[in-house]
Write a protein that holds these residues in place. Structure first.
Motif, PDB file in Angstrom:
ATOM      1  N   MET A 133       0.823  -1.186   0.000  1.00  0.00           N
ATOM      2  CA  MET A 133       0.000   0.000   0.000  1.00  0.00           C
ATOM      3  C   MET A 133       0.871   1.255   0.000  1.00  0.00           C
ATOM      4  N   PHE A 134       1.926   1.236   0.817  1.00  0.00           N
ATOM      5  CA  PHE A 134       2.811   2.386   0.886  1.00  0.00           C
ATOM      6  C   PHE A 134       3.464   2.648  -0.471  1.00  0.00           C
ATOM      7  N   LEU A 135       3.896   1.596  -1.123  1.00  0.00           N
ATOM      8  CA  LEU A 135       4.523   1.728  -2.439  1.00  0.00           C
ATOM      9  C   LEU A 135       3.536   2.305  -3.445  1.00  0.00           C
ATOM     10  N   PHE A 136       2.290   1.930  -3.366  1.00  0.00           N
ATOM     11  CA  PHE A 136       1.261   2.464  -4.256  1.00  0.00           C
ATOM     12  C   PHE A 136       1.086   3.966  -4.040  1.00  0.00           C
ATOM     13  N   LEU A 137       1.098   4.426  -2.795  1.00  0.00           N
ATOM     14  CA  LEU A 137       0.962   5.858  -2.508  1.00  0.00           C
ATOM     15  C   LEU A 137       2.161   6.655  -3.025  1.00  0.00           C
ATOM     16  N   VAL A 138       3.355   6.124  -2.909  1.00  0.00           N
ATOM     17  CA  VAL A 138       4.553   6.802  -3.403  1.00  0.00           C
ATOM     18  C   VAL A 138       4.502   6.928  -4.913  1.00  0.00           C
ATOM     19  N   VAL A 139       4.113   5.856  -5.597  1.00  0.00           N
ATOM     20  CA  VAL A 139       4.008   5.891  -7.067  1.00  0.00           C
ATOM     21  C   VAL A 139       2.910   6.863  -7.483  1.00  0.00           C
ATOM     22  N   ALA A 140       1.782   6.860  -6.809  1.00  0.00           N
ATOM     23  CA  ALA A 140       0.681   7.769  -7.138  1.00  0.00           C
ATOM     24  C   ALA A 140       1.110   9.223  -6.921  1.00  0.00           C
ATOM     25  N   LEU A 141       1.823   9.501  -5.850  1.00  0.00           N
ATOM     26  CA  LEU A 141       2.317  10.849  -5.582  1.00  0.00           C
ATOM     27  C   LEU A 141       3.293  11.295  -6.663  1.00  0.00           C
ATOM     28  N   ALA A 142       4.178  10.405  -7.079  1.00  0.00           N
ATOM     29  CA  ALA A 142       5.136  10.724  -8.140  1.00  0.00           C
ATOM     30  C   ALA A 142       4.415  11.013  -9.448  1.00  0.00           C
ATOM     31  N   VAL A 143       3.374  10.263  -9.757  1.00  0.00           N
ATOM     32  CA  VAL A 143       2.605  10.488 -10.986  1.00  0.00           C
ATOM     33  C   VAL A 143       1.894  11.839 -10.924  1.00  0.00           C
ATOM     34  N   VAL A 144       1.306  12.170  -9.787  1.00  0.00           N
ATOM     35  CA  VAL A 144       0.601  13.450  -9.637  1.00  0.00           C
ATOM     36  C   VAL A 144       1.574  14.615  -9.750  1.00  0.00           C
ATOM     37  N   VAL A 145       2.716  14.522  -9.078  1.00  0.00           N
ATOM     38  CA  VAL A 145       3.725  15.591  -9.152  1.00  0.00           C
ATOM     39  C   VAL A 145       4.234  15.730 -10.577  1.00  0.00           C
ATOM     40  N   GLY A 146       4.491  14.648 -11.256  1.00  0.00           N
ATOM     41  CA  GLY A 146       4.941  14.702 -12.649  1.00  0.00           C
ATOM     42  C   GLY A 146       3.895  15.311 -13.556  1.00  0.00           C
TER      43      GLY A 146
END
Length: 117
Positions: A1-14
């Motif tokens: 779950m934590f890894l999913f949030l980090v990837v989602a945050l990176a996608v949003v920031v990008g």
């Protein structure tokens, strides 16, 4: 779950970064035009004290735009040099007029007897 949030945050920031930076002329933040000196010195008459007092240089990343300041200083230097030459000419003419006046006052008035001889 934590890894999913980090990837989602990176996608949003990008996505936000691409939206702001990219996009060409229709981008949310278009390229800002560089500031230029708006109220420059008058080209058709000599510079007055009020012109210099009103003069404001646009700010640049490291202070003022060097080209604007250099152009203005060159113009002021040229006008000051012209005024210095003109002042020297007028002072020379005044000194000559004073010397001529002084010579005419130092000459003794002719005696009427000298004219009769």
């Amino acid at each position: 779950m934590f890894l999913f949030l980090v990837v989602a945050l990176a996608v949003v920031v990008g996505a936000v970064t691409l939206a702001v930076v990219g996009g060409g002329d229709n981008a949310p933040l278009p390229e800002a035009a560089p500031e230029r000196l708006q109220d420059s010195l008058p080209p058709d008459r000599p510079v007055s004290r009020a012109d210099v007092d009103r003069l404001r240089f646009p700010l640049a990343a490291r202070g003022y735009r060097m080209a604007d300041v250099d152009d203005t200083l060159a113009r002021l230097a040229a006008e000051l040099a012209e005024r210095d030459v003109r002042i020297a000419e007028l002072e020379s003419a005044l000194a000559g007029a004073r010397a001529a006046e002084h010579r005419s006052l130092d000459k003794p008035a002719p005696h009427p007897e000298d004219d009769q001889r």
